[in-house]
Design an enzyme around this catalytic site. Structure first.
Site, mmCIF file in Angstrom:
data_model
loop_
_atom_site.group_PDB
_atom_site.id
_atom_site.type_symbol
_atom_site.label_atom_id
_atom_site.label_comp_id
_atom_site.label_asym_id
_atom_site.label_seq_id
_atom_site.Cartn_x
_atom_site.Cartn_y
_atom_site.Cartn_z
ATOM 1 C CG ASP A 276 -0.207 -0.352 2.619
ATOM 2 O OD1 ASP A 276 0.894 0.160 2.767
ATOM 3 O OD2 ASP A 276 -0.758 -0.747 3.355
ATOM 4 C CB SER A 277 0.247 4.616 1.155
ATOM 5 O OG SER A 277 0.009 4.307 2.612
ATOM 6 C CB ILE A 278 3.806 1.913 4.351
ATOM 7 C CG1 ILE A 278 2.908 2.460 5.336
ATOM 8 C CG2 ILE A 278 5.125 1.620 4.952
ATOM 9 C CD1 ILE A 278 2.583 1.451 6.412
ATOM 10 C CG HIS B 4 1.655 7.070 5.818
ATOM 11 N ND1 HIS B 4 0.555 7.673 6.337
ATOM 12 C CD2 HIS B 4 1.527 6.186 4.795
ATOM 13 C CE1 HIS B 4 -0.395 7.077 5.351
ATOM 14 N NE2 HIS B 4 0.109 6.318 4.475
#
Length: 242
Positions: A10-12, A191
């Protein structure tokens, strides 16, 4: 051709090539030994990730990846009835979705090195502060994620790795071993800070090295400059490249 390492998540994962990111650090660690490719999709959960598999990892691909990290769960663990509920995936489905991803990768290549990474812990205070910085008085009243719930998802990720004989990184537990982890490792409660990215890089490199994918033991793709004899160029390149 160099072997490929694909970072799927995902975004990480998507943000991992930003300055100080764990993906960029991994690319440096494997410089001239393997190519690191980022396939990160901000906001995605494992349910949505399943739709990407045949596009990212075709079954008849000529050169399958040598290693893949699977790093989902932070969005799956969003709580129903809260602001991020559209991302929620029930815990049993989360585990089965991870299993489906692994089985697909194994179908692409039986020898691929797969590493499951749990979601990181949640700094709930940090998430609240981040929401207020964006929305002020209109910020949500209840947290959309909690550390306790995310820990349940992390546990299932680790259990699946044991069931399938895979390697895993329990990031949820690892980060909480450090005092002050909330602000040291997390920038907005979720994050990663540069220090948080460093933990992921260290753990991925460790797990790869404990398997058969140690950067120290891998050869350079072409001769090191110190091996090149300016008076006899052909010899070293014939020995190593032809």
């Amino acid at each position: 051709m160099r072997p490929q390492i694909i970072l799927f998540g995902d975004s990480i994962t998507e943000q991992s090539f930003r300055p100080g990111g764990w993906g960029a650090a991994l690319a440096d660690t494997y410089s001239r030994k393997a190519d690191v490719l980022v396939r990160g999709y901000g906001g995605y959960n494992t349910r949505w990730a399943l739709f990407l598999l045949h596009h990212l990892f075709p079954l008849k691909i000529e050169k399958p990846p040598a290693a893949v990290t699977i790093f989902f769960g932070a969005n799956d663990a969003a709580i129903l009835g809260r602001t991020s509920e559209r991302q929620h995936v029930p815990i049993d489905e989360y585990k089965e979705n991870l299993r489906k991803i692994v089985l697909h990768l194994k179908e692409c290549s039986p020898t691929v090195l797969i590493v499951l990474i749990t979601p990181p812990p949640i700094d709930e205070e940090g998430r609240d502060n981040f929401a207020r910085s964006l929305y002020g008085e209109n910020a949500r009243k209840l947290p959309e994620r909690t550390n306790e719930v995310t820990g349940v998802y992390a546990k299932q990720c680790v259990e699946l790795s044991k069931e399938m004989g895979l390697r895993s990184i329990d990031l949820w537990t690892k980060m909480q071993e450090t005092e002050g982890w909330q602000k040291k490792f997390l920038s907005d409660g979720l994050h990663l800070t540069p220090d948080g990215n460093a933990v992921v890089h260290q753990e991925v490199t460790r797990v790869f090295s404990e398997a058969w994918f140690s950067p120290v033991e891998m050869p350079f793709d072409f001769p090191h400059h110190s091996q090149i004899d300016g008076k006899n160029l052909e010899k070293i390149f014939q020995d190593r490249c032809l």
